[in-house]
Write a protein that holds these residues in place. Structure first.
Motif, mmCIF file in Angstrom:
data_model
loop_
_atom_site.group_PDB
_atom_site.id
_atom_site.type_symbol
_atom_site.label_atom_id
_atom_site.label_comp_id
_atom_site.label_asym_id
_atom_site.label_seq_id
_atom_site.Cartn_x
_atom_site.Cartn_y
_atom_site.Cartn_z
ATOM 1 N N GLU A 194 6.584 2.991 3.733
ATOM 2 C CA GLU A 194 7.624 3.556 4.613
ATOM 3 C C GLU A 194 7.508 5.076 4.699
ATOM 4 O OE1 GLU A 194 7.878 2.513 1.598
ATOM 5 O OE2 GLU A 194 9.366 3.647 0.422
ATOM 6 N N VAL A 205 5.675 2.302 -10.334
ATOM 7 C CA VAL A 205 5.953 1.142 -9.491
ATOM 8 C C VAL A 205 4.991 -0.002 -9.858
ATOM 9 C CG1 VAL A 205 6.194 0.290 -7.113
ATOM 10 C CG2 VAL A 205 6.918 2.606 -7.677
ATOM 11 N N GLU A 239 -3.938 -0.823 -8.415
ATOM 12 C CA GLU A 239 -4.727 0.390 -8.141
ATOM 13 C C GLU A 239 -3.754 1.558 -8.268
ATOM 14 O OE1 GLU A 239 -8.004 0.659 -7.339
ATOM 15 O OE2 GLU A 239 -8.493 -1.472 -7.208
ATOM 16 N N LEU A 240 -3.770 2.245 -9.409
ATOM 17 C CA LEU A 240 -2.728 3.236 -9.707
ATOM 18 C C LEU A 240 -3.292 4.662 -9.698
ATOM 19 C CD1 LEU A 240 -1.098 1.125 -12.569
ATOM 20 C CD2 LEU A 240 -0.596 1.048 -10.123
ATOM 21 N N GLY A 241 -2.544 5.575 -10.290
ATOM 22 C CA GLY A 241 -2.964 6.976 -10.231
ATOM 23 C C GLY A 241 -3.301 7.534 -11.604
ATOM 24 N N LYS A 291 2.105 -5.074 3.366
ATOM 25 C CA LYS A 291 3.287 -4.197 3.436
ATOM 26 C C LYS A 291 2.844 -2.739 3.350
ATOM 27 C CE LYS A 291 6.087 -2.092 1.430
ATOM 28 N NZ LYS A 291 6.429 -0.672 1.679
ATOM 29 N N CYS A 313 -5.673 9.883 -4.500
ATOM 30 C CA CYS A 313 -5.525 9.347 -5.866
ATOM 31 C C CYS A 313 -6.654 9.805 -6.776
ATOM 32 C CB CYS A 313 -5.450 7.824 -5.841
ATOM 33 S SG CYS A 313 -6.876 7.069 -5.059
ATOM 34 N N THR A 366 -1.353 -1.015 -4.510
ATOM 35 C CA THR A 366 -1.866 0.349 -4.669
ATOM 36 C C THR A 366 -0.672 1.292 -4.627
ATOM 37 O OG1 THR A 366 -3.848 -0.281 -3.443
ATOM 38 C CG2 THR A 366 -3.503 2.059 -3.785
ATOM 39 N N GLY A 367 -0.545 2.122 -5.641
ATOM 40 C CA GLY A 367 0.572 3.067 -5.678
ATOM 41 C C GLY A 367 0.679 3.709 -7.046
ATOM 42 N N SER A 368 1.889 4.113 -7.387
ATOM 43 C CA SER A 368 2.079 4.883 -8.617
ATOM 44 C C SER A 368 2.120 3.969 -9.843
ATOM 45 C CB SER A 368 3.384 5.670 -8.524
ATOM 46 O OG SER A 368 4.454 4.766 -8.372
ATOM 47 N N GLU A 410 0.767 13.480 -12.825
ATOM 48 C CA GLU A 410 -0.235 13.498 -11.755
ATOM 49 C C GLU A 410 0.238 14.496 -10.697
ATOM 50 O OE1 GLU A 410 -0.539 9.782 -9.674
ATOM 51 O OE2 GLU A 410 -2.262 10.429 -8.497
ATOM 52 N N SER A 448 0.815 -1.222 0.000
ATOM 53 C CA SER A 448 0.000 0.000 0.000
ATOM 54 C C SER A 448 0.848 1.271 0.000
ATOM 55 C CB SER A 448 -0.948 -0.016 1.201
ATOM 56 O OG SER A 448 -0.206 0.102 2.378
ATOM 57 N N PRO A 449 0.235 2.396 -0.388
ATOM 58 C CA PRO A 449 0.933 3.692 -0.392
ATOM 59 C C PRO A 449 0.722 4.426 0.942
ATOM 60 C CG PRO A 449 -1.144 3.938 -1.499
ATOM 61 C CD PRO A 449 -1.120 2.538 -0.947
ATOM 62 N N TRP A 450 1.189 5.663 1.004
ATOM 63 C CA TRP A 450 1.193 6.395 2.269
ATOM 64 C C TRP A 450 0.011 7.335 2.444
ATOM 65 C CZ3 TRP A 450 1.029 11.406 0.726
ATOM 66 C CH2 TRP A 450 1.567 11.712 -0.524
ATOM 67 N N ASN A 451 -0.752 7.615 1.379
ATOM 68 C CA ASN A 451 -1.678 8.757 1.474
ATOM 69 C C ASN A 451 -2.937 8.475 2.287
ATOM 70 O OD1 ASN A 451 -2.426 7.118 -0.706
ATOM 71 N ND2 ASN A 451 -3.510 8.787 -1.706
HETATM 72 P P1 NAD Z 1 4.623 4.345 -4.750
HETATM 73 O O1 NAD Z 1 4.295 3.599 -5.984
HETATM 74 O O2 NAD Z 1 5.861 5.128 -4.699
HETATM 75 O O3 NAD Z 1 4.678 3.344 -3.490
HETATM 76 C C1 NAD Z 1 3.676 2.389 -3.227
HETATM 77 C C2 NAD Z 1 4.284 1.199 -2.509
HETATM 78 O O4 NAD Z 1 5.276 0.608 -3.351
HETATM 79 C C3 NAD Z 1 4.956 1.526 -1.192
HETATM 80 O O5 NAD Z 1 4.605 0.537 -0.253
HETATM 81 C C4 NAD Z 1 6.447 1.477 -1.516
HETATM 82 O O6 NAD Z 1 7.224 1.004 -0.440
HETATM 83 C C5 NAD Z 1 6.515 0.504 -2.670
HETATM 84 N N1 NAD Z 1 7.567 0.851 -3.630
HETATM 85 C C6 NAD Z 1 7.987 2.088 -3.998
HETATM 86 N N2 NAD Z 1 8.960 2.010 -4.921
HETATM 87 C C7 NAD Z 1 9.154 0.696 -5.158
HETATM 88 C C8 NAD Z 1 10.040 -0.032 -6.012
HETATM 89 N N3 NAD Z 1 10.920 0.592 -6.806
HETATM 90 N N4 NAD Z 1 9.975 -1.381 -6.006
HETATM 91 C C9 NAD Z 1 9.097 -2.023 -5.208
HETATM 92 N N5 NAD Z 1 8.251 -1.379 -4.372
HETATM 93 C C10 NAD Z 1 8.271 -0.042 -4.336
HETATM 94 O O7 NAD Z 1 3.349 5.256 -4.464
HETATM 95 P P2 NAD Z 1 3.135 6.297 -3.299
HETATM 96 O O8 NAD Z 1 4.002 7.484 -3.513
HETATM 97 O O9 NAD Z 1 3.199 5.622 -1.978
HETATM 98 O O10 NAD Z 1 1.605 6.698 -3.554
HETATM 99 C C11 NAD Z 1 1.221 7.661 -4.494
HETATM 100 C C12 NAD Z 1 0.674 7.042 -5.748
HETATM 101 O O11 NAD Z 1 -0.291 6.059 -5.447
HETATM 102 C C13 NAD Z 1 -0.051 8.060 -6.619
HETATM 103 O O12 NAD Z 1 0.263 7.824 -7.966
HETATM 104 C C14 NAD Z 1 -1.520 7.770 -6.354
HETATM 105 O O13 NAD Z 1 -2.388 8.153 -7.380
HETATM 106 C C15 NAD Z 1 -1.490 6.297 -6.183
HETATM 107 N N6 NAD Z 1 -2.630 5.861 -5.397
HETATM 108 C C16 NAD Z 1 -3.589 5.121 -6.008
HETATM 109 C C17 NAD Z 1 -4.712 4.729 -5.286
HETATM 110 C C18 NAD Z 1 -5.796 3.909 -5.910
HETATM 111 O O14 NAD Z 1 -6.632 3.424 -5.173
HETATM 112 N N7 NAD Z 1 -5.837 3.753 -7.218
HETATM 113 C C19 NAD Z 1 -4.833 5.093 -3.947
HETATM 114 C C20 NAD Z 1 -3.826 5.842 -3.377
HETATM 115 C C21 NAD Z 1 -2.715 6.227 -4.102
#
Ligand code: NAD
Length: 487
Positions: free
Chosen positions: A170, A221, A239-241, A167, A273, A216-218, A365, A141-144
């Protein structure tokens, strides 16, 4: 505290928490994660996570964890994100609890075999689609929204009968630490394990063979996760952005539109997001919309939002610098806000009118409290603008005309959409939430989440008799005639 929980003052010491704490360095981490996943798979194969009663106990424990520790979670999110307690509850703790309560109400019926109708060609027969758990799921999961985005998918995986490795991010370390301390105190750590860590730990986790990965994240990633999953042919939800557009037609109630857009955008200081990323407004109402936005912001946060407890902060210095650069290079007119105080991780709610389309603020974004407002001559032009860009996670349209609304919904593609409001479409459990194209794949929420973490196994049941010879050689002319009639 409920009786499902143990004392939350000390983390429960177990072989697994010991193992996770002792793992240092990437090779060592990889080895201990391999052991962890093997243990969890063993637990799963023994059928430990299958009984509905086990699933119910875990889900109830998660509800209890959220209720018993609301203040602690809210304080952690205040530390990580300057999050107002109302937003910590409304957008993280409360929504997650509601979602898990919905699962508790329905998961037993979702787990039942689903009847299928049988065509004449297989009669006599009975068909059922049986949801079966997949095995060991990884949730990243992400941090937001650090509670919701970890605990909700984790609960869906449990409801479907899986073992889970979860997970957290951080970048929200205070919330991650609270989760790491509380989760093993509430749920069965033979089957559900939380692993804290950053890129190195996540990379090591991704080397393991999971049965499902829910990320869930960018978008960037997301690509890394999908590549790692491909090695083991592990299915994924991503689940991306993306850049979620907000269309405002000239017939919209401008005051209401401004209020709703300001709420959806500046909630969690824009780090959502599905926050409106930019606004496309029809020219005749552009200035009135921006004026109402300014009035609304004063109403929400007073003359100086920095002094207002109800306005959040940017997660860290790196993101603050990134946002500062987006604003500096926007090429537009700062109509509202623009103040930045790096020492306080503060960026004022900011509205930028008519930025450069080639500037980074219109290419990436934003994920922060900067809102570009672009003028269009017509809703047709706005639809073309959206369709010329990658498919977004959400789309918002404000109008009083159902013809305009339907036109926009039909002619554009986005993960989800919300009419005459923002962000709220994530709330109903029966509206599956997810992206499309670069904004993600798969969905969750309610039964969609349960199905995500299940294999829907089709089973055809035939009686031993009768055994008509129609199917078998020799293929006579009569058999062919009957087959042609039946199919
Ligand atoms: P991120 O992709 O940087 O990190 C997400 C997770 O991936 C974290 O747990 C991180 O530790 C891990 N991670 C980061 N870099 C990695 C790598 N190189 N290899 C393996 N794992 C890695 O995203 P973020 O900055 O935490 O969150 C922001 C993004 O998440 C935005 O793009 C936002 O739109 C998206 N988001 C999407 C949703 C959704 O439901 N679609 C919800 C919240 C956030």
């Amino acid at each position: 505290m409920t009786d499902t929980a143990q004392s939350d003052s000390q983390p429960k010491e177990t072989a697994k928490t010991q193992l996770m704490r002792d793992s240092g360095g990437s090779a060592a981490a990889s080895e201990s994660y391999a052991e962890l996943v093997a243990d969890l798979r063993d637990t799963f194969r023994k059928g430990h996570t299958r009984p509905l009663s086990w699933r119910r106990t875990q889900l109830e424990a998660l509800v209890a964890m959220l209720s018993d520790n609301e203040r602690e979670f809210a304080e952690a999110m205040r530390e990580d994100l300057g999050r107002p307690p109302m937003e910590a509850f409304g957008a993280d703790i409360g929504t997650t609890r509601t979602e898990i309560k919905h699962m508790l109400k329905h998961f037993e019926s979702w787990a039942k075999p689903r009847k299928a109708s049988m065509p004449i060609t297989v009669q006599p027969a009975r068909g059922r689609v049986i949801p079966e758990p997949l095995g060991v799921a990884l949730v990243i999961s992400p941090w937001n929204y650090p509670v919701q985005l970890l605990v909700h998918p984790m609960a869906a995986a449990i409801a479907a009968g899986n073992a889970v490795v979860a997970k957290p991010s951080e970048l929200s370390p205070a919330t991650s630490a609270v989760l790491a301390r509380l989760v093993p105190n509430y749920v069965d750590d033979q089957a559900v394990v939380l692993v804290e860590g950053a890129v190195q730990e996540t990379t090591a986790l991704l080397e393991q063979e999971f049965d499902y990965i829910f990320f869930t994240g960018s978008t960037n990633v997301g690509r890394i996760v999908m590549q790692a999953a491909a090695k083991h042919l592990t299915p994924v939800t991503l689940e991306l952005g993306g850049k979620s557009p907000t269309l405002v037609a000239s017939d919209a109630d401008i005051e209401v539109a401004a209020r709703r857009i300001m709420w959806g955008k500046f909630l969690n200081a824009g780090q959502t997001c599905i926050a409106p990323d930019y606004v496309l407004v029809e020219a005749p109402v552009r200035d009135r919309l921006v004026g109402k936005m300014a009035d609304t912001l004063r109403e929400f946060y007073g003359d100086d939002p920095r002094l207002c407890d109800d306005y959040g902060r940017i997660v860290n210095g790196r993101h603050l610098d990134r946002l500062q650069n987006l604003l500096r290079s926007s090429g537009g007119t700062v109509a509202i806000g623009g103040q930045i105080d790096a020492t306080d991780r503060y960026i004022a709610p900011t509205v930028v009118v008519d930025p450069d389309l080639s500037a980074p603020i219109m290419q990436e974004e934003i994920f922060g409290p900067l809102l570009p407002v672009l003028t269009v001559e017509s809703i047709d032009e706005a639809v073309a603008f959206v369709n010329d860009r990658p498919k977004p996670l959400a789309l918002y349209v404000f109008s009083g005309s159902s013809a305009i609304i339907e036109e926009v919904i039909e002619r554009t593609s986005s993960g989800g959409a919300c009419v005459n409001h923002c962000v709220m479409h994530i709330l109903p459990s029966d509206l599956p939430f997810g992206g499309v194209g670069p904004s993600g794949m798969g969905a969750y929420g309610g039964r969609a989440g349960f199905d995500t973490f299940s294999h829907l196994k089709s089973v055809l049941y035939k009686p031993q008799k009768p055994d008509p010879r129609l199917l078998y050689p020799p293929y006579t002319a009569m058999k062919s005639k009957i087959a042609h009639k039946a199919m």
